[in-house]
Write a protein that holds these residues in place. Structure first.
Motif, PDB file in Angstrom:
ATOM      1  N   PRO A 156     -42.462 -34.362  20.540  1.00  0.00           N
ATOM      2  CA  PRO A 156     -41.537 -34.348  19.395  1.00  0.00           C
ATOM      3  C   PRO A 156     -41.596 -35.601  18.529  1.00  0.00           C
ATOM      4  CG  PRO A 156     -40.455 -33.463  21.329  1.00  0.00           C
ATOM      5  CD  PRO A 156     -41.784 -33.986  21.792  1.00  0.00           C
ATOM      6  N   ALA A 157     -41.765 -36.772  19.135  1.00  0.00           N
ATOM      7  CA  ALA A 157     -41.745 -38.022  18.365  1.00  0.00           C
ATOM      8  C   ALA A 157     -42.894 -38.117  17.370  1.00  0.00           C
ATOM      9  CB  ALA A 157     -41.787 -39.222  19.314  1.00  0.00           C
ATOM     10  N   LEU A 158     -43.952 -37.340  17.579  1.00  0.00           N
ATOM     11  CA  LEU A 158     -45.141 -37.438  16.728  1.00  0.00           C
ATOM     12  C   LEU A 158     -45.024 -36.617  15.452  1.00  0.00           C
ATOM     13  CD1 LEU A 158     -47.894 -37.055  19.481  1.00  0.00           C
ATOM     14  CD2 LEU A 158     -46.633 -39.106  18.807  1.00  0.00           C
ATOM     15  N   ARG A 159     -44.059 -35.731  15.399  1.00  0.00           N
ATOM     16  CA  ARG A 159     -44.016 -34.766  14.301  1.00  0.00           C
ATOM     17  C   ARG A 159     -43.577 -35.383  12.988  1.00  0.00           C
ATOM     18  NH1 ARG A 159     -41.008 -30.333  18.178  1.00  0.00           N
ATOM     19  NH2 ARG A 159     -42.573 -30.447  19.832  1.00  0.00           N
ATOM     20  N   LEU A 160     -42.722 -36.405  13.036  1.00  0.00           N
ATOM     21  CA  LEU A 160     -42.196 -36.980  11.803  1.00  0.00           C
ATOM     22  C   LEU A 160     -43.312 -37.507  10.913  1.00  0.00           C
ATOM     23  CD1 LEU A 160     -39.751 -37.755  10.102  1.00  0.00           C
ATOM     24  CD2 LEU A 160     -39.650 -39.917  11.351  1.00  0.00           C
ATOM     25  N   ASN A 161     -44.314 -38.136  11.495  1.00  0.00           N
ATOM     26  CA  ASN A 161     -45.411 -38.699  10.711  1.00  0.00           C
ATOM     27  C   ASN A 161     -46.539 -37.699  10.454  1.00  0.00           C
ATOM     28  OD1 ASN A 161     -44.642 -41.691  12.286  1.00  0.00           O
ATOM     29  ND2 ASN A 161     -44.752 -41.556  10.066  1.00  0.00           N
ATOM     30  N   ALA A 162     -46.360 -36.459  10.885  1.00  0.00           N
ATOM     31  CA  ALA A 162     -47.382 -35.432  10.656  1.00  0.00           C
ATOM     32  C   ALA A 162     -46.895 -34.342   9.715  1.00  0.00           C
ATOM     33  CB  ALA A 162     -47.808 -34.811  11.984  1.00  0.00           C
ATOM     34  N   THR A 163     -45.602 -34.313   9.427  1.00  0.00           N
ATOM     35  CA  THR A 163     -45.038 -33.264   8.583  1.00  0.00           C
ATOM     36  C   THR A 163     -44.273 -33.881   7.431  1.00  0.00           C
ATOM     37  OG1 THR A 163     -43.020 -33.139   9.929  1.00  0.00           O
ATOM     38  CG2 THR A 163     -44.831 -31.676  10.535  1.00  0.00           C
ATOM     39  N   GLU A 164     -44.100 -33.100   6.392  1.00  0.00           N
ATOM     40  CA  GLU A 164     -43.340 -33.530   5.221  1.00  0.00           C
ATOM     41  C   GLU A 164     -42.681 -32.294   4.615  1.00  0.00           C
ATOM     42  OE1 GLU A 164     -42.133 -36.801   2.817  1.00  0.00           O
ATOM     43  OE2 GLU A 164     -43.401 -36.798   4.593  1.00  0.00           O
ATOM     44  N   ASP A 165     -41.368 -32.367   4.445  1.00  0.00           N
ATOM     45  CA  ASP A 165     -40.606 -31.251   3.857  1.00  0.00           C
ATOM     46  C   ASP A 165     -40.865 -29.935   4.586  1.00  0.00           C
ATOM     47  OD1 ASP A 165     -39.522 -32.943   1.896  1.00  0.00           O
ATOM     48  OD2 ASP A 165     -41.243 -32.635   0.587  1.00  0.00           O
ATOM     49  N   GLY A 166     -40.993 -30.014   5.911  1.00  0.00           N
ATOM     50  CA  GLY A 166     -41.167 -28.804   6.701  1.00  0.00           C
ATOM     51  C   GLY A 166     -42.568 -28.238   6.718  1.00  0.00           C
ATOM     52  N   HIS A 167     -43.537 -28.972   6.191  1.00  0.00           N
ATOM     53  CA  HIS A 167     -44.922 -28.507   6.163  1.00  0.00           C
ATOM     54  C   HIS A 167     -45.803 -29.486   6.943  1.00  0.00           C
ATOM     55  CE1 HIS A 167     -43.901 -25.493   3.181  1.00  0.00           C
ATOM     56  NE2 HIS A 167     -43.315 -26.438   2.444  1.00  0.00           N
ATOM     57  N   ALA A 168     -46.835 -28.941   7.586  1.00  0.00           N
ATOM     58  CA  ALA A 168     -47.761 -29.772   8.368  1.00  0.00           C
ATOM     59  C   ALA A 168     -48.866 -30.303   7.462  1.00  0.00           C
ATOM     60  CB  ALA A 168     -48.366 -28.967   9.506  1.00  0.00           C
ATOM     61  N   TYR A 169     -49.084 -31.614   7.537  1.00  0.00           N
ATOM     62  CA  TYR A 169     -50.173 -32.247   6.787  1.00  0.00           C
ATOM     63  C   TYR A 169     -51.109 -33.040   7.691  1.00  0.00           C
ATOM     64  CZ  TYR A 169     -47.718 -31.148   2.432  1.00  0.00           C
ATOM     65  OH  TYR A 169     -47.129 -30.501   1.383  1.00  0.00           O
ATOM     66  N   GLY A 170     -50.668 -33.351   8.886  1.00  0.00           N
ATOM     67  CA  GLY A 170     -51.490 -34.086   9.831  1.00  0.00           C
ATOM     68  C   GLY A 170     -51.376 -33.462  11.213  1.00  0.00           C
ATOM     69  N   VAL A 171     -52.401 -33.657  12.013  1.00  0.00           N
ATOM     70  CA  VAL A 171     -52.384 -33.196  13.403  1.00  0.00           C
ATOM     71  C   VAL A 171     -52.504 -34.433  14.284  1.00  0.00           C
ATOM     72  CG1 VAL A 171     -53.471 -31.732  15.141  1.00  0.00           C
ATOM     73  CG2 VAL A 171     -53.505 -31.042  12.732  1.00  0.00           C
ATOM     74  N   PRO A 172     -51.478 -34.750  15.083  1.00  0.00           N
ATOM     75  CA  PRO A 172     -51.537 -35.946  15.921  1.00  0.00           C
ATOM     76  C   PRO A 172     -52.789 -35.965  16.794  1.00  0.00           C
ATOM     77  CG  PRO A 172     -49.325 -35.033  15.922  1.00  0.00           C
ATOM     78  CD  PRO A 172     -50.204 -34.025  15.236  1.00  0.00           C
ATOM     79  N   PHE A 173     -53.471 -37.100  16.794  1.00  0.00           N
ATOM     80  CA  PHE A 173     -54.719 -37.210  17.556  1.00  0.00           C
ATOM     81  C   PHE A 173     -54.633 -38.269  18.646  1.00  0.00           C
ATOM     82  CE2 PHE A 173     -58.988 -39.288  17.948  1.00  0.00           C
ATOM     83  CZ  PHE A 173     -59.508 -38.340  18.800  1.00  0.00           C
ATOM     84  N   HIS A 174     -54.515 -39.538  18.248  1.00  0.00           N
ATOM     85  CA  HIS A 174     -54.248 -40.551  19.266  1.00  0.00           C
ATOM     86  C   HIS A 174     -53.070 -41.383  18.807  1.00  0.00           C
ATOM     87  CE1 HIS A 174     -57.600 -43.300  17.383  1.00  0.00           C
ATOM     88  NE2 HIS A 174     -56.474 -43.518  16.772  1.00  0.00           N
ATOM     89  N   ASN A 175     -52.133 -41.557  19.689  1.00  0.00           N
ATOM     90  CA  ASN A 175     -50.885 -42.204  19.316  1.00  0.00           C
ATOM     91  C   ASN A 175     -50.506 -43.254  20.345  1.00  0.00           C
ATOM     92  OD1 ASN A 175     -50.577 -39.111  18.254  1.00  0.00           O
ATOM     93  ND2 ASN A 175     -49.792 -40.591  16.802  1.00  0.00           N
ATOM     94  N   SER A 176     -49.657 -44.151  19.901  1.00  0.00           N
ATOM     95  CA  SER A 176     -49.332 -45.306  20.736  1.00  0.00           C
ATOM     96  C   SER A 176     -47.920 -45.774  20.446  1.00  0.00           C
ATOM     97  CB  SER A 176     -50.316 -46.449  20.449  1.00  0.00           C
ATOM     98  OG  SER A 176     -50.230 -46.819  19.074  1.00  0.00           O
ATOM     99  N   THR A 177     -47.444 -46.652  21.284  1.00  0.00           N
ATOM    100  CA  THR A 177     -46.229 -47.427  21.053  1.00  0.00           C
ATOM    101  C   THR A 177     -46.533 -48.856  21.496  1.00  0.00           C
ATOM    102  OG1 THR A 177     -45.396 -46.857  23.259  1.00  0.00           O
ATOM    103  CG2 THR A 177     -44.631 -45.487  21.418  1.00  0.00           C
ATOM    104  N   PRO A 178     -45.784 -49.844  21.012  1.00  0.00           N
ATOM    105  CA  PRO A 178     -45.972 -51.189  21.556  1.00  0.00           C
ATOM    106  C   PRO A 178     -45.424 -51.272  22.980  1.00  0.00           C
ATOM    107  CG  PRO A 178     -44.276 -51.184  19.842  1.00  0.00           C
ATOM    108  CD  PRO A 178     -44.809 -49.800  19.921  1.00  0.00           C
ATOM    109  N   LEU A 179     -46.136 -51.984  23.823  1.00  0.00           N
ATOM    110  CA  LEU A 179     -45.729 -52.198  25.209  1.00  0.00           C
ATOM    111  C   LEU A 179     -45.607 -53.688  25.492  1.00  0.00           C
ATOM    112  CD1 LEU A 179     -47.971 -49.822  27.395  1.00  0.00           C
ATOM    113  CD2 LEU A 179     -45.492 -49.674  27.109  1.00  0.00           C
TER     114      LEU A 179
END
Length: 435
Positions: A123-146
Motif C-alpha cells: 500500500p505505501a508504494l501506491r501514492l508515488n505510482a498513481t495520480e488522481d486515481g490513475h496508474a502512471y508508474g509500476v513500483p519496481f525497487h523501493n526502499s526506506t532509510p534505515l
C-alpha cells in the motif's frame, strides 16, 4: 539441392524473425552502491532470450537525477526511451508535463482494473505510482532509510546492541556515547549520514515525518512545508548532533564516505537506504544490525527507490513491448530475485510467499527489519519542478550542517525559493473565472 534450399529458407526465416523483433530501450539508474548495473544487464539478457519478439537494450543513465534529465531531453528531442526506471518522486511531474503514459488502458487489456492491479503492491508504494486515481508508474525497487549500527561499537560505548535507539532522545544520547576522541581529533563518530543531493532531502523528510509533520501536500504539486515546526525541528535535531553533541561530522558527506567509515569502525551508526543492505552485508567484516529510523513523535519514513514508467511518444508496438518488459520485471519471481540481490524490498506482495524469499528472510533478519518498517512508510514528496524544490531544502540543510546558518533562517530561505520555483504551476492551477 533440397537440403541447401531448406537451409537457405531456414536462414531467411531466422533473419526475418530477428528483423521483426521490436527494439526497445530501458533507461536505468544505479543510485546506491553495489553491482546493480551488472545484474540489470543479466536480467535483460534473460528477458531477451525468453521473448524472441522483443529486444531490449539497457542504457545505464547515471543517478536518479541524471536519469530524469536524460529522459526529459530524449522526450523533447522526439526520441523517448520505451521504459524508464524512474525515481518514484518524479512521477507527478511527468503527469503535470503530460510526458507519461497513463497505464489504465494497458492494465484493462490484461483484464484488471487499476485498483486490482495496484492491490498487488504494498500500500505505501501506491501514492508515488498513481495520480488522481490513475496508474502512471509500476513500483519496481523501493526502499526506506534505515539505521545501521555496529555491534562492537555499541558494546565499546556501553550500549546494548539488542536495544537500538527508538526515540530521538535515545538516538542523541547513543550518538554522544559512541563518539570517541583522541585530543582534538575524532576517531569515531556517533552517527553519519549522506548529506549530498537527493539523499539529504530524503533523510530530512523522514525526520520531519517522524516529528509529526508532513513534508509536502500529497494531493497538490504546488505546496511544501519547510517552515513548519515539524520540519524546522528536524533540522534543529541534525544541527544539535553536529554542533552541540559533536557526534556527527560537520559539513556534507557522501554515501561512499559514510559506508567506508562504517566498515572501518570510524562511525558507530549510519543512516542509509535499505537498497544498500546487500552492499553492507558483503563488505562489513564485523557484526552489524539495522533498526527502524528513530522517531520523535511517530514511526514514519519516506518511500524511496523507483517505479517503471512509459514515456509518451513511442509507437504502439514499442509501448506494448515495454509493457511486457514492465510486467516481467515486476513479477513476483523477478522482483523477489532483484530484492535478494540488492537489498531493496520487493514491491509485489506475492514475492514474499515464494519459498526462496521465505528462506532468504529467515537467513537475513536485516531484510525483515526493512520490510517491517514498510508498515510506517509514506510517500516520497513530489511536486512541480521537484528537483529544484528539493534542492532548495537541501541547500538549507547543507548550510546548517556546515555551520553557516541557523535552521530557522535556512528553512525560511528554502521555503521562499521553493515557492518561487512552484509559482508557474500554482498560477496555472489557480483558475480565474471571467467577471
Amino acid at each position: 539441392m533440397r537440403l541447401h534450399l531448406a537451409a537457405a529458407l531456414a536462414a531467411c526465416l531466422t533473419a526475418g524473425s530477428a528483423r521483426a523483433a521490436t527494439e526497445i530501450d530501458l533507461f536505468f539508474p544505479v543510485p546506491v552502491q553495489g553491482k546493480l548495473a551488472t545484474e540489470m544487464q543479466r536480467l535483460v539478457e534473460v528477458f531477451n532470450k525468453d521473448h524472441a519478439a522483443i529486444h531490449v537494450t539497457p542504457v545505464y543513465s547515471g543517478s536518479y537525477d541524471d536519469t530524469n534529465l536524460k529522459t526529459h531531453a530524449a522526450i523533447q528531442a522526439g526520441k523517448p526511451p520505451a521504459a524508464v526506471i524512474m525515481s518514484a518522486n518524479f512521477v507527478r511531474e511527468y503527469v503535470i508535463n503530460d510526458e507519461i503514459v497513463q497505464l489504465d488502458r494497458l492494465i484493462e487489456k490484461d483484464g484488471l482494473t487499476e485498483a486490482a492491479f495496484m492491490d498487488q503492491f504494498w500500500p505505501a508504494l501506491r501514492l508515488n505510482a498513481t495520480e488522481d486515481g490513475h496508474a502512471y508508474g509500476v513500483p519496481f525497487h523501493n526502499s526506506t532509510p534505515l539505521l545501521y549500527y555496529s555491534v562492537d561499537a555499541f558494546k565499546d560505548a556501553g550500549l546494548d546492541p539488542e536495544h537500538p535507539p527508538v526515540t530521538w532522545r535515545d538516538w542523541f544520547d547513543a550518538a554522544k556515547k559512541l563518539a570517541k576522541r583522541d585530543g582534538a581529533a575524532t576517531t569515531r563518530w556517533g552517527l553519519m549520514m549522506p548529506g549530498t543531493y537527493d539523499y539529504c532531502g530524503w533523510i530530512t523528510s523522514g525526520l520531519a515525518m517522524s516529528n509529526g509533520g508532513q513534508f509536502y501536500n500529497p494531493d497538490y504539486g504546488g505546496e511544501v512545508y519547510y517552515t513548519q515546526p515539524s520540519t524546522i525541528g528536524a533540522v534543529r535535531f541534525l544541527d544539535s548532533l553536529v554542533h552541540r553533541a559533536k557526534a556527527m561530522p560537520e559539513g556534507v558527506t557522501d554515501a561512499n564516505a559514510v559506508t567506508t567509515a562504517f566498515f572501518q569502525g570510524r562511525t558507530g551508526m549510519m543512516i542509509l537506504s535499505t537498497g544498500s543492505l546487500s552492499f553492507v552485508r558483503d563488505n562489513m567484516k564485523t557484526p552489524y544490525r539495522v533498526a527502524f529510523l528513530p522517531r520523535n513523535l511517530d514511526n514514519a519514513v519516506p518511500i524511496g527507490g523507483a517505479s517503471l514508467i512509459l514515456p509518451k511518444g513511442n509507437s504502439p508496438e514499442r509501448e506494448a513491448a515495454a509493457w511486457t518488459l514492465v510486467k516481467w520485471l515486476t513479477s513476483p519471481e523477478i522482483s523477489g530475485g532483484w530484492s535478494r540481490f540488492t537489498g531493496y524490498f520487493a514491491p509485489r506482495i506475492a514475492a514474499y510467499d515464494l519459498p526462496e524469499m521465505k528462506a532468504f528472510i529467515a537467513a537475513h533478519p536485516d531484510a525483515k527489519v526493512a520490510l517491517d518498517q514498510l508498515a510506517y512508510a509514506r510517500g516520497w514528496f513530489s511536486t512541480y519542478n521537484v528537483v529544484g524544490v528539493r534542492k532548495a531544502l537541501e541547500d538549507g540543510v547543507q548550510a546548517v550542517l556546515s555551520g553557516k546558518t541557523t535552521p530557522e533562517a535556512a528553512m525560511a530561505k528554502a521555503q521562499q525559493e521553493a515557492d518561487a520555483l512552484m509559482r508557474p504551476y500554482v498560477e496555472q492551477t489557480a483558475l480565474k473565472l471571467p467577471e
